[in-house]
Enzyme design. Structure first.
Site, mmCIF file in Angstrom:
data_model
loop_
_atom_site.group_PDB
_atom_site.id
_atom_site.type_symbol
_atom_site.label_atom_id
_atom_site.label_comp_id
_atom_site.label_asym_id
_atom_site.label_seq_id
_atom_site.Cartn_x
_atom_site.Cartn_y
_atom_site.Cartn_z
ATOM 1 N N CYS A 200 -17.676 11.507 28.207
ATOM 2 C CA CYS A 200 -16.798 12.045 27.161
ATOM 3 C C CYS A 200 -16.089 13.272 27.727
ATOM 4 O O CYS A 200 -16.734 14.213 28.186
ATOM 5 C CB CYS A 200 -17.598 12.433 25.912
ATOM 6 S SG CYS A 200 -16.569 13.162 24.601
ATOM 7 N N CYS A 316 -6.424 67.738 83.684
ATOM 8 C CA CYS A 316 -7.683 67.946 84.425
ATOM 9 C C CYS A 316 -8.631 66.755 84.294
ATOM 10 O O CYS A 316 -9.724 66.768 84.863
ATOM 11 C CB CYS A 316 -8.379 69.217 83.945
ATOM 12 S SG CYS A 316 -9.008 69.115 82.251
ATOM 13 N N CYS A 326 -4.889 65.659 63.184
ATOM 14 C CA CYS A 326 -3.725 66.142 63.919
ATOM 15 C C CYS A 326 -3.730 65.594 65.340
ATOM 16 O O CYS A 326 -4.770 65.538 66.000
ATOM 17 C CB CYS A 326 -3.743 67.663 63.941
ATOM 18 S SG CYS A 326 -2.364 68.402 64.827
ATOM 19 N N CYS A 339 0.004 65.330 73.516
ATOM 20 C CA CYS A 339 -0.015 64.445 72.340
ATOM 21 C C CYS A 339 -1.077 63.380 72.535
ATOM 22 O O CYS A 339 -1.111 62.699 73.561
ATOM 23 C CB CYS A 339 1.353 63.801 72.128
ATOM 24 S SG CYS A 339 1.358 62.518 70.846
#
Length: 527
Positions: A200, A316, A326, A339
């Site tokens: 059903c 170095c 940063c 950087c």
């Protein structure tokens, strides 16, 4: 994460639609973006508090609470009920069968109503000798159904409560309850729970479920129905934040995802892409993000060294570990400033010679002489991935700034005549820094797939300016407090934060317009 002020015009939430247990005032105060922005931005002298027209990279959207979703479903059901003249429970079953596509439902129903009802599991046929009541005692059943015996447990007690739906297949209430509870709690079903009778396909309607199951199961059933409603709607998406119960409505079709990045913000504060559900990835479109993430996954073994958090000083060769967001590094041994991203001298990064964001395309003849083409391709990928991963890592490290910033704000308030509201500029500046880091992260994925044209140079110029300004703001935020220089620091942070936010808007605006105008060309098929 996008700042609140970026979404002032688009953030639409009905403050009457409150979750249980929340007051209207609490809800309004937590979601009134413009009011909160004005309070937060007093320290910025109104720099971010002004209203603005919707920009090219912004989309209209609204946040929907659970009550909104229920009301939307009820309105759809009521409309179908009125037009087709069906009971509301049958209209609901039909809508869920057609996944809330009313146009398709009306078209199919007008052609063959009986077939549609049968396929959807709706039965509007009731035995004249049967009762239309869902629950009834066995002894109160019509004589044609006496004596009653449950086909599941075979109990024939006359005092048994029984349950049935429109098909007339009746079972004892205990068996019916167990059946529905298993379907809802264990199987996670809600839209298509069929009658327990074998073969059903008549659907157990919402009203029957509510009468038969306990309150906890009913609540789970309603939650599942809401989830299917959102999942079936192309213009609704659940907020991906953990334990968030809000959905976002945004009418950006999937066909527009090659020219629009539909960034939305939920009431909980989470910012994500409506198109793919990932965290905000402007300016990269969804198809590029998918390709990039897959490429990073495929090339992860080749690029394992990139994940290391240490590099050697260019002068170095001392090993240096990055411990802040940063990228301006100073070697403790030789004091060389460089950087972290490109390893070049930092002195060049504040001048017109700043070129950290560009990949140096060597001439083809030089490339063939120095290395194979495949090696050059890998080097190009590593260039963009290195910067992508670095900004991601920097954003995470900048998150640590929040605790330091809170202490710095308290110290600033105690050592100066600034109020708590006036020192909020530090937290706002950190928000902008993290937001720009995430934007910059995805600019490198976007740039990796860009074809080399004059337009690419403009994009890289905007990228460079934003990157340079973000680094300068990040460096300002990491400076130690000096009592006699608090006023100068405050002004410097305010000015730089305004500038950084402006540079981000310029980059996103130009990129979004380029996508809409078809100005960008890519080295891969983004459709």
């Amino acid at each position: 994460m996008a700042s609140d002020s970026d979404y002032d015009d688009d953030f639409m939430v009905d403050t009457d639609d409150i979750m249980d247990g929340d007051s209207d005032s609490d809800f309004a105060s937590s979601l009134s973006v413009s009011d909160n922005d004005e309070a937060d931005d007093m320290a910025f002298d109104g720099a971010f508090a002004e209203k603005h027209e919707r920009k090219a990279y912004e989309v209209e959207f609204s946040v929907q609470s659970v009550r909104n979703l229920v009301d939307s479903q009820n309105k759809e059901i009521e409309q179908v009920t009125t037009i087709l003249g069906l009971p509301s429970k049958d209209a609901a079953t039909l809508l869920r069968y057609f996944r809330w596509n009313k146009e398709r439902l009306f078209e199919r129903y007008m052609d063959a109503p009986e077939n549609v009802l049968r396929s959807a599991g709706v039965s509007n046929f009731y035995n004249k000798n049967d009762t239309k009541h869902t629950i009834i005692l066995a002894k109160d059943l019509p004589s044609t159904q006496q004596p009653f015996t449950c086909d599941i447990c075979c109990d024939d007690d006359a005092s048994l409560a029984t349950a049935a739906v429109a098909c007339g297949h009746r079972f004892c209430i205990n068996c019916y309850q167990q059946y529905l509870t298993q379907k809802i709690k264990e199987d996670g079903e809600s839209r298509r729970i069929e009658c327990p009778q074998d073969k059903c396909n008549v659907i157990v309607d919402e009203a029957t479920v509510q009468q038969v199951v306990d309150d906890k199961t009913w609540a789970r059933y309603r939650e599942l129905l809401n989830r299917t409603f959102v999942d079936d709607n192309d213009f609704l998406r659940w907020c991906p934040a953990p334990d968030c119960e809000y959905a976002v409505e945004c009418h950006v079709p999937s066909t527009s995802l090659t020219s629009i990045v539909p960034t939305v913000q939920c009431a909980c504060g989470d910012v994500f892409c409506f198109g793919c559900g990932l965290p905000d990835h402007q300016p990269a479109i969804c198809s590029i993000v998918k390709k990039w993430l897959q490429k990073c996954l495929d090339d992860s073994e080749t690029a394992n060294w990139i994940s290391a958090h240490t590099k050697e000083c260019p002068k170095c060769h001392s090993t240096i570990e990055k411990n802040g967001g940063c990228n301006h590094m100073t070697c403790r041994k030789c004091r060389h400033e460089f950087c972290w991203v490109c390893m070049g001298p930092w002195s060049e990064h504040g001048t017109s010679w700043y070129n950290c964001n560009r990949f140096d395309e060597r001439s083809s003849s030089e490339a063939r002489e120095s290395q194979t083409q495949s090696r050059l391709s890998l080097e190009r990928y590593l260039h963009y991935y290195n910067r992508y991963a670095n900004h991601e890592q920097s954003a995470k490290l900048d998150q640590d700034l929040y605790q330091k910033t809170e202490k710095k704000m308290e110290e600033m308030q105690q050592t100066s005549d600034l109020s708590w509201i006036e020192v909020q500029f530090l937290k706002k500046a950190v928000d902008i820094t993290v937001q720009c880091r995430m934007t910059l992260k995805w600019t490198y994925a976007f740039a990796f797939y860009l074809s080399k044209t004059n337009q690419t140079a403009i994009f890289e110029d905007n990228q460079r300016d934003l990157e340079m300004a973000t680094e300068q703001l990040s460096e300002l935020l990491e400076k130690p407090l000096e009592r006699e220089k608090i006023a100068q620091l405050r002004q410097a942070v305010l000015d730089k934060a305004v500038y950084v936010k402006h540079r981000r808007e310029i980059l996103l605006e130009d990129t979004a317009k380029g996508l809409l105008e078809g100005r960008w060309s890519f080295i891969v098929d983004v459709k």
